[in-house]
Design a protein around this motif. Structure first.
Motif, PDB file in Angstrom:
ATOM      1  N   ALA A 169     -23.113  68.543  37.930  1.00  0.00           N
ATOM      2  CA  ALA A 169     -23.199  70.047  38.661  1.00  0.00           C
ATOM      3  C   ALA A 169     -22.230  70.273  39.689  1.00  0.00           C
ATOM      4  N   THR A 170     -21.674  71.555  39.425  1.00  0.00           N
ATOM      5  CA  THR A 170     -20.775  71.940  40.496  1.00  0.00           C
ATOM      6  C   THR A 170     -21.644  72.951  41.387  1.00  0.00           C
ATOM      7  N   THR A 171     -21.628  72.562  42.491  1.00  0.00           N
ATOM      8  CA  THR A 171     -22.497  73.634  43.494  1.00  0.00           C
ATOM      9  C   THR A 171     -21.652  74.302  44.555  1.00  0.00           C
ATOM     10  N   GLU A 172     -21.634  75.684  44.608  1.00  0.00           N
ATOM     11  CA  GLU A 172     -20.900  76.315  45.547  1.00  0.00           C
ATOM     12  C   GLU A 172     -21.838  76.956  46.579  1.00  0.00           C
ATOM     13  N   LEU A 173     -21.928  76.656  47.829  1.00  0.00           N
ATOM     14  CA  LEU A 173     -22.574  77.018  48.987  1.00  0.00           C
ATOM     15  C   LEU A 173     -21.712  78.373  49.686  1.00  0.00           C
ATOM     16  N   MET A 174     -22.384  79.232  49.907  1.00  0.00           N
ATOM     17  CA  MET A 174     -21.962  80.654  50.472  1.00  0.00           C
ATOM     18  C   MET A 174     -22.721  80.792  51.835  1.00  0.00           C
ATOM     19  N   VAL A 175     -22.040  81.003  53.071  1.00  0.00           N
ATOM     20  CA  VAL A 175     -23.043  81.476  54.191  1.00  0.00           C
ATOM     21  C   VAL A 175     -23.315  82.888  53.723  1.00  0.00           C
ATOM     22  N   SER A 176     -24.587  83.291  53.904  1.00  0.00           N
ATOM     23  CA  SER A 176     -25.071  84.487  53.562  1.00  0.00           C
ATOM     24  C   SER A 176     -25.459  85.531  54.768  1.00  0.00           C
ATOM     25  N   THR A 177     -25.616  86.797  54.678  1.00  0.00           N
ATOM     26  CA  THR A 177     -26.309  87.478  55.791  1.00  0.00           C
ATOM     27  C   THR A 177     -27.634  88.161  55.462  1.00  0.00           C
ATOM     28  N   HIS A 178     -27.765  87.760  54.059  1.00  0.00           N
ATOM     29  CA  HIS A 178     -29.242  88.213  53.766  1.00  0.00           C
ATOM     30  C   HIS A 178     -30.342  87.623  54.320  1.00  0.00           C
ATOM     31  N   ALA A 179     -31.747  88.185  54.410  1.00  0.00           N
ATOM     32  CA  ALA A 179     -32.798  87.508  55.098  1.00  0.00           C
ATOM     33  C   ALA A 179     -33.280  86.234  54.472  1.00  0.00           C
ATOM     34  N   HIS A 180     -32.949  85.992  53.177  1.00  0.00           N
ATOM     35  CA  HIS A 180     -33.521  85.051  52.329  1.00  0.00           C
ATOM     36  C   HIS A 180     -32.265  84.163  51.511  1.00  0.00           C
ATOM     37  N   ASP A 181     -32.424  82.956  51.122  1.00  0.00           N
ATOM     38  CA  ASP A 181     -31.601  82.236  50.282  1.00  0.00           C
ATOM     39  C   ASP A 181     -31.657  82.917  48.794  1.00  0.00           C
ATOM     40  N   LEU A 182     -30.364  82.777  48.428  1.00  0.00           N
ATOM     41  CA  LEU A 182     -30.358  83.319  46.893  1.00  0.00           C
ATOM     42  C   LEU A 182     -29.798  82.231  45.906  1.00  0.00           C
ATOM     43  N   VAL A 183     -30.361  81.775  45.018  1.00  0.00           N
ATOM     44  CA  VAL A 183     -29.874  80.735  44.188  1.00  0.00           C
ATOM     45  C   VAL A 183     -29.596  80.899  42.740  1.00  0.00           C
ATOM     46  N   PHE A 184     -28.667  80.661  42.435  1.00  0.00           N
ATOM     47  CA  PHE A 184     -28.178  80.855  40.940  1.00  0.00           C
ATOM     48  C   PHE A 184     -28.157  79.746  40.402  1.00  0.00           C
ATOM     49  N   LEU A 185     -28.692  79.320  39.020  1.00  0.00           N
ATOM     50  CA  LEU A 185     -28.384  78.302  37.981  1.00  0.00           C
ATOM     51  C   LEU A 185     -27.715  78.920  36.884  1.00  0.00           C
ATOM     52  N   ASN A 186     -26.413  78.304  36.558  1.00  0.00           N
ATOM     53  CA  ASN A 186     -25.541  78.903  35.413  1.00  0.00           C
ATOM     54  C   ASN A 186     -25.646  80.415  35.357  1.00  0.00           C
ATOM     55  N   ASN A 187     -25.463  80.900  36.755  1.00  0.00           N
ATOM     56  CA  ASN A 187     -25.528  82.547  36.518  1.00  0.00           C
ATOM     57  C   ASN A 187     -26.838  83.282  36.613  1.00  0.00           C
ATOM     58  N   HIS A 188     -27.826  82.571  36.418  1.00  0.00           N
ATOM     59  CA  HIS A 188     -29.204  82.971  36.566  1.00  0.00           C
ATOM     60  C   HIS A 188     -29.987  82.924  37.496  1.00  0.00           C
ATOM     61  N   PRO A 189     -30.608  84.053  38.204  1.00  0.00           N
ATOM     62  CA  PRO A 189     -31.188  83.800  39.526  1.00  0.00           C
ATOM     63  C   PRO A 189     -32.498  82.659  39.254  1.00  0.00           C
ATOM     64  N   VAL A 190     -32.567  82.003  40.358  1.00  0.00           N
ATOM     65  CA  VAL A 190     -33.623  80.841  40.256  1.00  0.00           C
ATOM     66  C   VAL A 190     -34.898  81.378  40.913  1.00  0.00           C
ATOM     67  N   ASP A 191     -36.318  81.577  40.631  1.00  0.00           N
ATOM     68  CA  ASP A 191     -37.290  81.730  41.009  1.00  0.00           C
ATOM     69  C   ASP A 191     -37.516  80.560  42.188  1.00  0.00           C
ATOM     70  N   LEU A 192     -37.613  81.116  43.458  1.00  0.00           N
ATOM     71  CA  LEU A 192     -37.775  79.864  44.572  1.00  0.00           C
ATOM     72  C   LEU A 192     -39.196  79.570  44.694  1.00  0.00           C
ATOM     73  N   THR A 193     -40.017  80.341  43.983  1.00  0.00           N
ATOM     74  CA  THR A 193     -41.514  79.752  43.973  1.00  0.00           C
ATOM     75  C   THR A 193     -41.657  78.698  42.932  1.00  0.00           C
ATOM     76  N   THR A 194     -40.839  78.405  42.007  1.00  0.00           N
ATOM     77  CA  THR A 194     -41.048  77.364  41.122  1.00  0.00           C
ATOM     78  C   THR A 194     -40.809  75.823  42.034  1.00  0.00           C
ATOM     79  N   SER A 195     -41.168  74.921  41.370  1.00  0.00           N
ATOM     80  CA  SER A 195     -41.133  73.663  41.985  1.00  0.00           C
ATOM     81  C   SER A 195     -39.530  73.154  42.254  1.00  0.00           C
ATOM     82  N   PHE A 196     -38.707  73.401  41.504  1.00  0.00           N
ATOM     83  CA  PHE A 196     -37.391  73.435  41.598  1.00  0.00           C
ATOM     84  C   PHE A 196     -36.663  74.071  42.495  1.00  0.00           C
ATOM     85  N   GLY A 197     -37.051  75.626  42.548  1.00  0.00           N
ATOM     86  CA  GLY A 197     -36.762  76.463  43.745  1.00  0.00           C
ATOM     87  C   GLY A 197     -37.077  75.986  45.082  1.00  0.00           C
TER      88      GLY A 197
END
Ligand code: DP6
Length: 333
Positions: free
Chosen positions: A62-90
C-alpha cells in the motif's frame, strides 16, 4: 495501558507539535507469515502470545498519502473510491489517526493505493497500518527509529509491525506489559530464488475477522495450549532453513505451522474454519504433486486462499498446474 498511552510514551512532547509538511507519502509491503501470529496476550495493544516470522512481498503493498485538510472531517479514499468511515475498516483507520492528534486536529485527506489482489485475503491491514505509521512519521517529522514505527504500526494491527521492512522479518513477542519490547526486526538474509504463488480459490468474503477468530481460539480452543511451544520450535526451524537455504525445511515447517494454526481454530467453539471445499482440493493437489517429487508447499491465513511456496526453477510447472496463480519473487520485486 491504553493505546494512546503507548503513543505518548513513544512520542512524548512531539505529540503536541503540528505537522511539519502539508502532505507526505509512504509505501509499505504486505507480508505473509511463515510462522504465524495467532492469539494475543493483550488485545488493546495487540501484544502477541508468541513471536512470529514473515516474508514481505516487495512491490505488493500500500502507498498512502496523507494531506492536512481544512475539512471538518477526515476523508479517506481507497484506490480512488471514498471509504465509508462507519465500516469496521473505516473506523479502525480513523481510531488509529486519532491516536496522533492530541486535540482532534488536524483533519486529513487519506489516499490509499493498494496493488494487492483484494480477493487474495492478503493482510491488507498489515501494509495499510505500516504505511500509515511511516507516513505520519514523515508528515510530523518525528524521525522515529524503525523499531518504534513497528510498535506504532502494531497498535493498528499486529501483523503490520512486520510490514515496516522488506525480506524476512521477525516480530519479537516481548515480555513487557507496555509492549515496548514487542516489535519486529528484519533478518538480513536474502533468498532470490524463493517464490510465492497467490492461489485464489474463492473470492467470497471471509466469515469472521482474524481479530475475532484469534480471540475465540484463545478463549475456547482446548488445543491452544499446544500452540506456543509449536511456534517456538517452528521459529527456530524456519530461521535455520533461512540461514542454510534449506527450502524443504522452510516449506514443511511453514505448512505445518499453518495447518496447526487452523487445527486450533477447528477446535474452537463455535468452530472456525476458513477452508472451503476448493481449499481442500487445492491442498490435495499440492500433496499429490509433492508425492510425485515436486518441492511445493503452502501456507494459509485467515481466508480460503493459499499461498504456494516454491523455488524459481519450478515456477513454470506450477503455473501450468495452477491456472491463474500469481507468481511473486519477494526478493526481486
Ligand atoms: C493469520 O494482524 O490481522 O494473518 O492484530 O487483530 O489486527 P490484528 O490481527 P492481524 O492477524 C493476522 C493473522 C494471520 C497470521 C499472521 O499474519 O501472522
Amino acid at each position: 495501558m491504553k493505546k494512546y498511552e503507548a503513543v505518548r510514551a513513544i512520542l512524548g512532547n512531539k505529540l503536541y507539535v503540528p505537522p511539519k509538511y502539508a502532505s507526505a507519502k509512504a509505501y509499505a509491503p504486505t507480508n505473509i507469515a511463515l510462522c504465524k501470529y495467532w492469539g494475543k496476550r493483550n488485545q488493546e495493544l495487540n501484544l502477541p502470545m508468541t513471536s512470529s516470522l514473515s516474508i514481505s512481498l516487495g512491490s505488493k503493498g500500500a502507498t498512502t498519502e496523507l494531506m492536512v485538510s481544512t475539512h471538518a472531517h477526515d476523508l479517506v479514499f481507497l484506490n480512488n473510491h471514498p471509504v465509508d468511515l462507519t465500516t469496521s475498516f473505516g473506523r479502525r483507520l480513523i481510531e488509529f489517526l486519532d491516536l496522533f492528534r492530541a486535540h482532534g486536529m488536524p483533519r486529513f485527506i487519506v489516499n490509499i493505493e493498494s496493488n494487492i489482489p483484494i480477493a487474495a485475503g492478503l493482510a491488507s491491514s498489515a501494509c495499510g497500518f505500516a504505511a500509515l505509521a511511516i507516513v505520519l512519521d514523515q508528515l510530523f517529522d518525528w524521525e522515529l527509529p524503525e523499531y518504534q514505527l513497528s510498535i506504532l504500526a502494531r497498535l493498528g494491527s499486529g501483523s503490520a509491525s512486520r510490514s515496516i521492512w522488506q525480506g524476512f522479518v521477525e516480530w519479537h513477542a516481548g515480555f513487557r506489559a507496555d509492549g515496548m519490547d514487542s516489535f519486529a526486526e528484519p533478518i538480513s538474509e536474502s533468498w532470490p530464488e524463493l517464490c510465492i504463488g497467490l492461489l485464489i480459490v474463492s473470492e467470497k468474503e471471509k466469515m469472521i475477522s482474524s481479530r475475532d477468530a484469534m480471540q475465540r481460539t484463545v478463549t475456547t480452543s482446548p488445543l491452544y495450549s499446544a500452540w506456543p511451544s509449536k511456534v517456538s520450535r517452528d521459529l527456530s526451524l524456519v530461521k535455520q532453513a533461512i540461514s542454510v537455504q534449506d527450502f524443504s525445511l522452510l516449506g514443511r515447517t511453514a505448512e505445518s505451522n499453518a495447518m496447526t494454526m487452523h487445527a486450533t481454530m477447528l477446535s474452537a467453539w463455535p468452530t472456525i474454519s476458513y477452508m472451503l471445499p476448493e481449499t481442500l482440493l487445492a491442498m490435495q493437489k499440492i500433496w499429490q504433486l509433492r508425492r510425485d517429487g515436486l518441492s511445493l508447499y503452502f501456507t494459509q491465513d485467515a481466508g480460503p486462499n493459499l499461498k504456494l511456496l516454491f523455488l524459481k526453477q519450478d515456477a513454470d510447472i506450477i503455473s501450468q498446474e495452477f491456472a491463474g496463480v500469481d507468481v511473486l519473487q519477494p526478493f526481486l520485486e
